[in-house]
Write a protein that holds these residues in place. Structure first.
Motif, PDB file in Angstrom:
ATOM      1  N   LYS A 175      56.310  19.972  26.328  1.00 27.91           N
ATOM      2  CA  LYS A 175      56.174  20.291  27.743  1.00 27.91           C
ATOM      3  C   LYS A 175      56.673  19.121  28.583  1.00 27.91           C
ATOM      4  N   ALA A 176      57.566  19.436  29.552  1.00 20.05           N
ATOM      5  CA  ALA A 176      58.105  18.380  30.417  1.00 20.05           C
ATOM      6  C   ALA A 176      58.729  18.993  31.656  1.00 20.05           C
ATOM      7  N   LYS A 177      58.614  18.281  32.757  1.00 22.04           N
ATOM      8  CA  LYS A 177      59.289  18.698  33.988  1.00 22.04           C
ATOM      9  C   LYS A 177      60.768  18.340  33.909  1.00 22.04           C
ATOM     10  N   MET A 178      61.559  18.909  34.786  1.00 18.16           N
ATOM     11  CA  MET A 178      62.981  18.613  34.837  1.00 18.16           C
ATOM     12  C   MET A 178      63.201  17.120  35.083  1.00 18.16           C
ATOM     13  N   LYS A 179      64.156  16.563  34.365  1.00 17.38           N
ATOM     14  CA  LYS A 179      64.589  15.171  34.498  1.00 17.38           C
ATOM     15  C   LYS A 179      63.503  14.153  34.117  1.00 17.38           C
ATOM     16  N   THR A 180      62.695  14.511  33.131  1.00 25.92           N
ATOM     17  CA  THR A 180      61.746  13.546  32.572  1.00 25.92           C
ATOM     18  C   THR A 180      62.499  12.588  31.638  1.00 25.92           C
ATOM     19  N   PRO A 181      62.274  11.265  31.742  1.00 24.67           N
ATOM     20  CA  PRO A 181      62.991  10.316  30.876  1.00 24.67           C
ATOM     21  C   PRO A 181      62.698  10.564  29.394  1.00 24.67           C
ATOM     22  N   ALA A 193      76.301  12.844  21.310  1.00 23.45           N
ATOM     23  CA  ALA A 193      75.725  12.834  22.651  1.00 23.45           C
ATOM     24  C   ALA A 193      76.624  13.659  23.578  1.00 23.45           C
ATOM     25  N   GLY A 194      76.148  14.848  23.963  1.00 23.16           N
ATOM     26  CA  GLY A 194      76.942  15.698  24.847  1.00 23.16           C
ATOM     27  C   GLY A 194      76.535  17.153  24.737  1.00 23.16           C
ATOM     28  N   MET A 195      77.356  18.021  25.328  1.00 21.29           N
ATOM     29  CA  MET A 195      77.090  19.459  25.275  1.00 21.29           C
ATOM     30  C   MET A 195      77.370  19.982  23.865  1.00 21.29           C
ATOM     31  N   HIS A 196      76.447  20.823  23.364  1.00 20.12           N
ATOM     32  CA  HIS A 196      76.566  21.358  22.008  1.00 20.12           C
ATOM     33  C   HIS A 196      76.287  22.864  22.078  1.00 20.12           C
ATOM     34  N   LYS A 197      77.298  23.611  22.452  1.00 19.44           N
ATOM     35  CA  LYS A 197      77.141  25.050  22.705  1.00 19.44           C
ATOM     36  C   LYS A 197      76.830  25.844  21.432  1.00 19.44           C
ATOM     37  N   LYS A 198      77.410  25.436  20.307  1.00 17.41           N
ATOM     38  CA  LYS A 198      77.274  26.217  19.077  1.00 17.41           C
ATOM     39  C   LYS A 198      75.823  26.327  18.609  1.00 17.41           C
ATOM     40  N   SER A 199      75.051  25.284  18.785  1.00 15.08           N
ATOM     41  CA  SER A 199      73.671  25.283  18.305  1.00 15.08           C
ATOM     42  C   SER A 199      72.703  25.974  19.263  1.00 15.08           C
ATOM     43  N   GLY A 200      73.129  26.135  20.509  1.00 15.97           N
ATOM     44  CA  GLY A 200      72.225  26.681  21.524  1.00 15.97           C
ATOM     45  C   GLY A 200      71.307  25.625  22.113  1.00 15.97           C
ATOM     46  N   TYR A 201      71.476  24.335  21.727  1.00 14.77           N
ATOM     47  CA  TYR A 201      70.626  23.257  22.231  1.00 14.77           C
ATOM     48  C   TYR A 201      71.105  22.699  23.571  1.00 14.77           C
ATOM     49  N   GLY A 202      72.255  23.223  24.082  1.00 14.96           N
ATOM     50  CA  GLY A 202      72.783  22.702  25.339  1.00 14.96           C
ATOM     51  C   GLY A 202      73.197  21.253  25.188  1.00 14.96           C
ATOM     52  N   ARG A 203      72.862  20.463  26.190  1.00 17.49           N
ATOM     53  CA  ARG A 203      73.146  19.029  26.056  1.00 17.49           C
ATOM     54  C   ARG A 203      72.204  18.468  24.988  1.00 17.49           C
ATOM     55  N   LEU A 220      68.892  19.069  27.178  1.00 14.11           N
ATOM     56  CA  LEU A 220      68.833  17.966  28.134  1.00 14.11           C
ATOM     57  C   LEU A 220      69.574  18.285  29.432  1.00 14.11           C
ATOM     58  N   ASN A 221      69.150  17.644  30.489  1.00  6.41           N
ATOM     59  CA  ASN A 221      69.822  17.773  31.773  1.00  6.41           C
ATOM     60  C   ASN A 221      70.933  16.734  31.907  1.00  6.41           C
ATOM     61  N   LYS A 222      70.652  15.531  31.427  1.00  6.09           N
ATOM     62  CA  LYS A 222      71.630  14.453  31.533  1.00  6.09           C
ATOM     63  C   LYS A 222      71.498  13.528  30.332  1.00  6.09           C
ATOM     64  N   GLY A 234      62.711   2.836  21.922  1.00  6.26           N
ATOM     65  CA  GLY A 234      62.249   2.709  23.300  1.00  6.26           C
ATOM     66  C   GLY A 234      63.352   2.728  24.333  1.00  6.26           C
ATOM     67  N   ASP A 235      64.634   2.728  23.902  1.00  4.57           N
ATOM     68  CA  ASP A 235      65.742   2.784  24.866  1.00  4.57           C
ATOM     69  C   ASP A 235      65.821   4.164  25.518  1.00  4.57           C
ATOM     70  N   LEU A 236      66.157   4.176  26.806  1.00  8.94           N
ATOM     71  CA  LEU A 236      66.369   5.443  27.515  1.00  8.94           C
ATOM     72  C   LEU A 236      67.660   6.072  27.013  1.00  8.94           C
ATOM     73  N   ILE A 237      67.602   7.365  26.617  1.00  6.54           N
ATOM     74  CA  ILE A 237      68.802   8.022  26.090  1.00  6.54           C
ATOM     75  C   ILE A 237      69.208   9.246  26.912  1.00  6.54           C
ATOM     76  N   ALA A 238      68.253   9.858  27.637  1.00  6.20           N
ATOM     77  CA  ALA A 238      68.590  11.083  28.370  1.00  6.20           C
ATOM     78  C   ALA A 238      67.447  11.474  29.299  1.00  6.20           C
ATOM     79  N   TYR A 239      67.666  12.641  29.988  1.00  2.00           N
ATOM     80  CA  TYR A 239      66.621  13.231  30.828  1.00  2.00           C
ATOM     81  C   TYR A 239      66.482  14.705  30.451  1.00  2.00           C
ATOM     82  N   THR A 240      65.245  15.199  30.434  1.00  2.00           N
ATOM     83  CA  THR A 240      64.997  16.583  30.024  1.00  2.00           C
ATOM     84  C   THR A 240      65.623  17.562  31.008  1.00  2.00           C
TER      85      THR A 240
END
Length: 307
Positions: A175-181, A193-203, A220-222, A234-240
């Protein structure tokens, strides 16, 4: 021979003369001489005794001063002894607390030393085991990749909300709101790291960890990292986000061992406080062999992720 002498006394009544025998004269002279000698000796004795009294008084005052100093030193020594006793009591309480804390740490990292084992040896043993623990938690995924707010869909078979069919869910939807680190749960190489349409996982971000582990972060959103880069725990890698086959903002999180998906929930909840829990919950990983293989590696400054 004249053995007498005359003593003449003049007073208001006239002159009077007394004839004394010469022997008496000598007796009086000796008496006066004796009295003079006695007086002289007495004066000398008195002077000597006065000097002695003065010396004794000086010595008495000196001894009294030394006694007062000794009393003060004794009081100071008693105070130091009392302070030392208080310090020893404080140290004893600290050692008792340390022993209790050490017992908790030993329980946490799975040690069971004997009661007869010296405290220092227990500490050294715990330090070695703690280093192994910190090393494992640095390189193997653990902790939550986001601030933990709960699970919306568990690992295992489920009815897919978008495809409307029953299928195996390879990860855990968190559970997470949009753009959660989103943070890396262990040191890794960024495999994708990027868009992955084939799996259905999006970014999607795929991190390749040491010793056969991988983690996937989907919908992911970003994405803020690039493929081929190294990241630390602990490194930031994306936003939900809500990309791909997603019915709402959340994080799809997977943990894989030798390409095989395993339940991420136990890894999300895994940390130093419940270090041994994962060994009982997840049987598909040869933990003992893994720990042995990592025993020569030590992490100087371990990093903690979200709990």
């Amino acid at each position: 021979m004249n053995n007498h002498f005359t003593v003449t006394i003049h007073d208001d009544n006239g002159v009077k003369q007394y004839n004394l025998h010469h022997f008496v004269k000598q007796a009086i002279m000796y008496a006066l001489l004796f009295l003079g000698v006695v007086a002289l000796i007495s004066v000398g004795t008195i002077l000597y005794l006065n000097d002695e009294v003065d010396a004794i008084e000086v010595k008495r005052l000196s001894e009294q001063d030394n006694f007062i100093k000794l009393q003060n030193k004794n009081e100071e020594l008693n105070g130091n002894i009392l302070n030392s006793q208080n310090m020893l009591e404080d140290k004893k309480r600290e050692l008792d607390k340390m022993s209790e804390s050490l017992s908790e740490i030993e329980t946490m990292i799975g040690l069971s030393p004997s009661e007869e084992m010296p405290l220092q040896k227990r500490v050294d043993l715990a330090k070695l085991s703690s280093k192994d623990m910190m090393t494992l938690l640095q390189f193997v995924p653990n902790g939550s990749p986001i601030e933990y707010k709960g699970i919306t869909s568990k690992f295992g078979y489920r009815h897919h909300p978008k495809l409307d069919r029953r299928e195996f869910h390879r990860g855990t939807d968190m559970k997470a709101k949009m753009k959660t680190p989103v943070y890396a749960t262990a040191d890794a190489l960024v495999e994708y790291a990027g868009m992955h349409k084939k799996s259905g996982y999006g970014r999607l971000v795929i991190l390749q960890h040491n010793y056969g582990f991988k983690t996937l972060y989907g919908h992911l959103n970003k994405v803020v990292i690039k493929s081929g880069r190294f990241v630390k725990k602990g490194d930031l890698i994306a936003y939900t986000g809500n990309t791909g086959l997603s019915s709402g903002p959340h994080l799809h999180y997977e943990v894989r061992f030798k390409t095989r998906p395993i339940n991420p929930f136990w890894f999300i909840k895994w940390n130093a406080k419940n270090y041994n829990a994962i060994f009982k919950k997840e049987k598909k990983v040869p933990w003992q062999s893994l720990i042995t293989a990592m025993s020569h590696i030590k992490v100087v400054k371990p990093i903690r992720t979200q709990q």
